[in-house]
Scaffold this active site. Structure first.
Site, PDB file in Angstrom:
ATOM      1  N   SER A   9       5.448   0.255   4.569  1.00 42.11           N
ATOM      2  CA  SER A   9       5.462   0.168   3.106  1.00 42.11           C
ATOM      3  C   SER A   9       6.003   1.449   2.466  1.00 42.11           C
ATOM      4  CB  SER A   9       4.040  -0.126   2.601  1.00 42.11           C
ATOM      5  OG  SER A   9       3.117   0.748   3.206  1.00 42.11           O
ATOM      6  N   ASN A  67      -1.068   0.365   8.349  1.00 42.51           N
ATOM      7  CA  ASN A  67      -0.087   0.526   9.433  1.00 42.51           C
ATOM      8  C   ASN A  67       0.369   1.975   9.553  1.00 42.51           C
ATOM      9  OD1 ASN A  67       2.972   0.681   8.475  1.00 42.51           O
ATOM     10  ND2 ASN A  67       1.894  -0.602   7.010  1.00 42.51           N
ATOM     11  N   HIS A  85      -0.031  -8.916   1.516  1.00 42.68           N
ATOM     12  CA  HIS A  85      -1.206  -9.081   2.386  1.00 42.68           C
ATOM     13  C   HIS A  85      -1.875 -10.440   2.219  1.00 42.68           C
ATOM     14  CE1 HIS A  85      -1.295  -4.606   1.428  1.00 42.68           C
ATOM     15  NE2 HIS A  85      -1.072  -4.657   2.708  1.00 42.68           N
ATOM     16  N   SER A  88      -2.513   2.953   3.492  1.00 46.35           N
ATOM     17  CA  SER A  88      -1.727   1.998   4.276  1.00 46.35           C
ATOM     18  C   SER A  88      -2.252   1.950   5.708  1.00 46.35           C
ATOM     19  CB  SER A  88      -0.250   2.423   4.266  1.00 46.35           C
ATOM     20  OG  SER A  88       0.422   1.884   5.381  1.00 46.35           O
ATOM     21  N   GLU A 148      -5.829  -7.979   3.596  1.00 52.95           N
ATOM     22  CA  GLU A 148      -5.275  -9.016   4.479  1.00 52.95           C
ATOM     23  C   GLU A 148      -6.400  -9.712   5.249  1.00 52.95           C
ATOM     24  OE1 GLU A 148      -2.200  -7.795   7.312  1.00 52.95           O
ATOM     25  OE2 GLU A 148      -2.870  -9.399   8.624  1.00 52.95           O
ATOM     26  N   HIS A 151       0.825  -1.210   0.000  1.00 51.07           N
ATOM     27  CA  HIS A 151       0.000   0.000   0.000  1.00 51.07           C
ATOM     28  C   HIS A 151       0.857   1.257   0.000  1.00 51.07           C
ATOM     29  CE1 HIS A 151      -3.919  -2.110   1.426  1.00 51.07           C
ATOM     30  NE2 HIS A 151      -3.842  -2.018   0.115  1.00 51.07           N
ATOM     31  N   HIS A 162     -10.041  -4.556   4.413  1.00 52.71           N
ATOM     32  CA  HIS A 162      -8.601  -4.653   4.125  1.00 52.71           C
ATOM     33  C   HIS A 162      -8.291  -6.009   3.488  1.00 52.71           C
ATOM     34  CE1 HIS A 162      -4.264  -4.789   4.654  1.00 52.71           C
ATOM     35  NE2 HIS A 162      -4.301  -3.487   4.855  1.00 52.71           N
TER      36      HIS A 162
END
Ligand code: SF4
Length: 300
Positions: A263, A221, A75, A219, A127, A43, A125
């Site tokens: 990322s 995170n 992911h 993103s 993931e 991302h 998301h």
């Protein structure tokens, strides 16, 4: 005098470095086959543009292209997509981060052990979509407190979490779930890279006058890092690239803290630091001295 401090742990993590390296290698050995990722490999828009430039194209539907090499992003992917791709003649190159793979495996095991599987994370998301796919779509997604209602009456609950979840929010939701079930098994699957970046960001935010968090707006995170930093009360800006920095943010500030998601490429961080240096040189007292201080970037 001003200081620009880069958090100890910032930028590309192990899983992202690995996925980028697999993608570059695949592009280099493509044997004239087209190379794709299903959705962005990571991302970050700059990294995705770079991949595009070396012939790794992001697609959202298998039908839109001729079969070629399909890289499974860091992911992970829903297993049905992988099966469909194989049936259509795509060669699968798996760049799923091992920590995401581990979470998928824990979720599968919990299902076999007859737990009501819970995935704490963002419903949309990729993931989380992939992890739920590895439970044949049976896992319950808990994104916020109201989702916990879905678990009322369940006795055995097995929990995993999106690897980039904020530790604080994970703990909050787990405590709420503990009030419901009788037998609860928890796999704390937030990855080490995420935890280190969160800790380093919080420590830096405590002593900085302003925080810039660099990374894709998509993103998870990076967004969590910005939220954590913002909660310390320090002015916090989530930016993707250097030209978003507004000189007005920096007026009267002495310690500028920088953090970056897992990322975010190193060159993007460097560009932000250079831009900050040039702005600060202009707005600082010209008779004052300048001190640039960067903490060692561990990147693990
Ligand atoms: S943030 Fe963690 S889980 Fe995600 S790619 Fe990086 S190491 Fe893997």
């Amino acid at each position: 005098m001003f200081k620009i401090i880069l958090a100890k742990n910032a930028g590309f993590c192990f899983g992202v470095k690995r996925a980028m390296s697999i993608a570059k290698k695949t592009a280099g050995n493509s044997s004239n086959k087209p190379v794709y990722t299903f959705g962005p490999l990571i991302h970050n828009p700059q990294a995705v543009s770079y991949l595009e430039s070396i012939g790794v194209h992001s697609i959202s539907k298998l039908d839109e292209v001729q079969p070629g090499k399909l890289i499974v992003r860091s992911h992970g992917l829903h297993p049905q997509i992988i099966t469909a791709a194989k049936e259509k003649g795509f060669e699968i190159i798996d760049a799923t981060c091992p920590f995401v793979r581990r979470t998928q495996d824990f979720a599968k095991t919990l299902l076999k052990e007859n737990y009501e599987v819970v995935v704490i994370g963002e419903a949309e998301h990729p993931e989380v979509v992939g992890i739920v796919g590895h439970t044949d779509g049976k896992a319950v997604i808990v994104e916020n407190e109201s989702d916990i209602e879905k678990l009322v009456g369940r006795e055995k609950i097995g929990i995993v979490t999106q690897t980039t979840q904020s530790m604080e929010y994970f703990q909050f939701l787990v405590m709420k779930i503990l009030e419901i079930g009788n037998e609860i098994k928890i796999y704390k699957t937030i990855c080490g890279a995420t935890q280190k970046r969160q800790k380093a960001t919080l420590e830096l935010a405590e002593r900085a006058d302003i925080m810039l968090i660099i990374g894709g707006k998509n993103s998870a995170n990076t967004t969590h890092l910005a939220q954590l930093s913002g909660k310390t009360g320090k002015p916090t800006y989530h930016i993707e690239k250097s030209d978003e920095i507004m000189p007005a943010w920096l007026k009267g500030k002495t310690i500028i803290g920088i953090s970056a998601g897992a990322s975010t490429p190193a060159y993007v961080i460097k560009e932000v630091i250079s831009k900050l240096e040039s702005i600060m040189e202009k707005i600082s007292d010209p008779s004052g001295s300048r001190l640039l201080y960067k903490e060692e970037v561990v990147n693990d």
